[in-house]
Scaffold this active site. Structure first.
Site, PDB file in Angstrom:
ATOM      1  N   ASP A 111      38.322  48.345  41.475  1.00 31.36           N
ATOM      2  CA  ASP A 111      37.147  47.283  41.992  1.00 31.36           C
ATOM      3  C   ASP A 111      36.219  46.254  41.239  1.00 31.36           C
ATOM      4  OD1 ASP A 111      35.609  46.485  44.493  1.00 31.36           O
ATOM      5  OD2 ASP A 111      33.860  47.513  43.870  1.00 31.36           O
ATOM      6  N   SER A 112      35.624  44.989  42.491  1.00 37.41           N
ATOM      7  CA  SER A 112      34.646  44.221  40.831  1.00 37.41           C
ATOM      8  C   SER A 112      33.124  45.376  40.090  1.00 37.41           C
ATOM      9  CB  SER A 112      34.551  43.422  41.725  1.00 37.41           C
ATOM     10  OG  SER A 112      33.680  43.602  43.433  1.00 37.41           O
TER      11      SER A 112
ATOM     12  N   CYS B 254      39.223  46.501  46.269  1.00 34.58           N
ATOM     13  CA  CYS B 254      38.558  45.643  46.710  1.00 34.58           C
ATOM     14  C   CYS B 254      39.345  44.037  47.553  1.00 34.58           C
ATOM     15  CB  CYS B 254      38.521  44.554  45.317  1.00 34.58           C
ATOM     16  SG  CYS B 254      37.127  43.604  45.381  1.00 34.58           S
TER      17      CYS B 254
ATOM     18  N   GLU C   3      24.040  47.331  48.291  1.00 30.09           N
ATOM     19  CA  GLU C   3      23.957  47.401  46.628  1.00 30.09           C
ATOM     20  C   GLU C   3      22.115  48.027  46.925  1.00 30.09           C
ATOM     21  OE1 GLU C   3      25.867  45.536  44.035  1.00 30.09           O
ATOM     22  OE2 GLU C   3      27.813  46.227  45.118  1.00 30.09           O
TER      23      GLU C   3
ATOM     24  N   CYS D 248      35.959  44.337  53.213  1.00 29.63           N
ATOM     25  CA  CYS D 248      35.158  44.672  52.256  1.00 29.63           C
ATOM     26  C   CYS D 248      34.936  46.007  51.896  1.00 29.63           C
ATOM     27  CB  CYS D 248      33.993  43.677  52.197  1.00 29.63           C
ATOM     28  SG  CYS D 248      33.037  43.915  51.221  1.00 29.63           S
TER      29      CYS D 248
ATOM     30  N   HIS E 170      32.199  47.530  51.221  1.00 30.32           N
ATOM     31  CA  HIS E 170      30.914  47.831  51.203  1.00 30.32           C
ATOM     32  C   HIS E 170      30.619  48.086  52.308  1.00 30.32           C
ATOM     33  CE1 HIS E 170      29.956  45.945  47.180  1.00 30.32           C
ATOM     34  NE2 HIS E 170      28.959  46.912  47.272  1.00 30.32           N
TER      35      HIS E 170
HETATM   36  N1  DGL Z   1      33.916  44.412  46.334  1.00 28.27           N
HETATM   37  C1  DGL Z   1      34.468  43.433  47.046  1.00 28.27           C
HETATM   38  C2  DGL Z   1      35.662  42.814  48.616  1.00 28.27           C
HETATM   39  O1  DGL Z   1      35.588  44.508  48.661  1.00 28.27           O
HETATM   40  C3  DGL Z   1      32.862  43.084  47.437  1.00 28.27           C
HETATM   41  C4  DGL Z   1      31.724  42.647  45.751  1.00 28.27           C
HETATM   42  C5  DGL Z   1      32.484  41.361  45.344  1.00 28.27           C
HETATM   43  O2  DGL Z   1      32.000  40.290  45.784  1.00 28.27           O
HETATM   44  O3  DGL Z   1      32.645  41.408  44.492  1.00 28.27           O
HETATM   45  O4  DGL Z   1      35.292  42.489  48.672  1.00 28.27           O
END
Ligand code: DGL
Length: 269
Positions: A12-13, A75, A154, A188, A190
Site C-alpha cells: 500500500d502507499s 491500495c 491517520e 480506500c 482507510h
Molecule cells: N491507500 C490509498 C487508497 O486506498 C489511500 C492513501 C493514499 O492516498 O495513498 O486509495
C-alpha cells in the site's frame, strides 16, 4: 523452498493496507505475509497516473525481491490506476481490491443505485464504475472523492463522537443519500475504520469493504494455482516501510485492531 510455502506480498502507499493484512491473516492463517508500506511517498491519491505507475512498479519489484508467490495491491488508488499495466509486466498472480469490491456491490444492490467513495485518483480513474457496469449494466454509479478522510483516519479521528470527522463525512455522504443509493463501496484502505459513523449517516445502506472483498479472490487464485500454504503451517508477517518505521509501528495498531507484532524494517527502494 516449495512455491506454496513462499509468502504473499501485500503493499500500500502507507499504513492503510494493514486493513488488508488483517483480513488476509484472519482468513488465511497459514500464509506468511510480507507487507510493504511506501510511507516515504504516501499519499498516492492526489498524484498523476504516470507517477502512481512508477511507484507501484517499485513496490512490486521490492516484494519480488522477497520471493513472494502472489501480490495483493491493497491500495485502491494503485489498483485503479496501475493494475492492468502491472499484470502485463509481471508474471505473478496479482489480486487487486477494486474488482472484487465492485462485483460485490454490483450483486448486492437492490435498487441499482451504488455510491463509491475514494481518493481523487481512484474516482478520476472511473475504475469502479467500469467493473460495476460489467456485472450490472443498468446500475447507476455515483462516485465522490473524499480527500479529507485519509488524514483524519491517520490522526486517529475515528471515534463515533468525533465532531469534525462526522461533519466532513456528512458533507461527502449526504449528496449520495439524496441519490438514494442502497450500497456504498468504501473504495480506500482507510475508510473501513469509519464504517460506524458512515452507517449512522447512511442507515440501511450496505457498506462494501474493499479489503475484505479481495480476500475471497486471493483465496481462489491461490487454490487455482496450487499455491495455498500447507495447512500445518503457522503464518508469520514481516513489515517493511520506506520511511519512519517507528511511526508506522506506533500507528499501525489503529488499522490492525491490535499492536503490530514483529519488527518493522525501514528500506530504501
Ligand atoms: N491507500 C490509498 C487508497 O486506498 C489511500 C492513501 C493514499 O492516498 O495513498 O486509495
Amino acid at each position: 523452498m516449495e512455491n506454496r510455502e513462499k509468502p504473499i506480498g501485500i503493499f500500500d502507499s502507507g499504513l492503510g493496507g494493514l486493513t488488508s493484512v488483517k483480513a488476509v491473516s484472519e482468513a488465511l492463517p497459514n500464509e506468511d505475509i510480507v507487507y510493504f508500506g511506501d510511507t516515504a511517498r504516501v499519499p498516492y491519491g492526489d498524484r498523476s497516473k504516470e507517477t502512481i505507475m512508477e511507484y507501484v512498479k517499485d513496490d512490486i519489484e521490492f516484494l519480488l525481491s522477497h520471493d513472494v508467490k502472489a501480490i495483493v495491491i491493497a491500495c485502491n488508488t494503485a489498483d485503479s490506476m496501475a493494475r492492468l499495466e502491472m499484470e502485463s509486466i509481471f508474471r505473478i498472480p496479482i489480486v487487486g481490491v477494486v474488482g472484487p469490491a465492485a462485483k460485490k456491490a454490483a450483486l448486492a444492490t437492490e435498487n441499482g443505485r451504488i455510491g463509491v467513495i475514494g481518493t481523487n485518483a481512484t474516482v478520476r480513474s472511473d475504475a469502479y464504475r467500469k467493473v460495476i457496469n460489467e456485472y450490472n449494466p443498468s446500475a447507476s454509479v455515483f462516485a465522490v472523492a473524499c480527500p479529507l478522510l485519509v488524514p483524519l483516519v491517520e490522526e486517529g479521528r475515528i471515534s463515533l463522537n468525533d465532531r469534525v470527522t462526522r461533519r466532513v463525512l456528512r458533507e461527502y455522504l449526504l449528496p449520495l443519500a439524496e441519490k438514494r443509493i442502497d450500497t456504498l463501496v468504501l473504495g480506500c484502505t482507510h475508510y473501513p475504520l469509519l464504517s460506524p459513523i458512515i452507517a449512522e449517516i447512511l442507515p440501511g445502506v450496505v457498506l462494501v469493504d474493499s479489503g475484505e472483498a479481495a480476500v475471497a479472490s486471493l483465496q481462489r487464485k491461490l487454490n487455482d494455482s496450487k499455491l495455498s500454504a500447507p495447512s500445518d503451517k503457522k503464518g508469520k508477517i514481516k513489515y517493511f516501510v520506506s520511511d519512519n518505521a517507528e511511526s508506522f509501528a506506533r500507528h499501525g495498531g489503529i488499522f490492525m485492531g491490535h499492536e503490530i507484532n514483529g519488527k518493522v524494517t525501514e528500506v530504501n527502494i
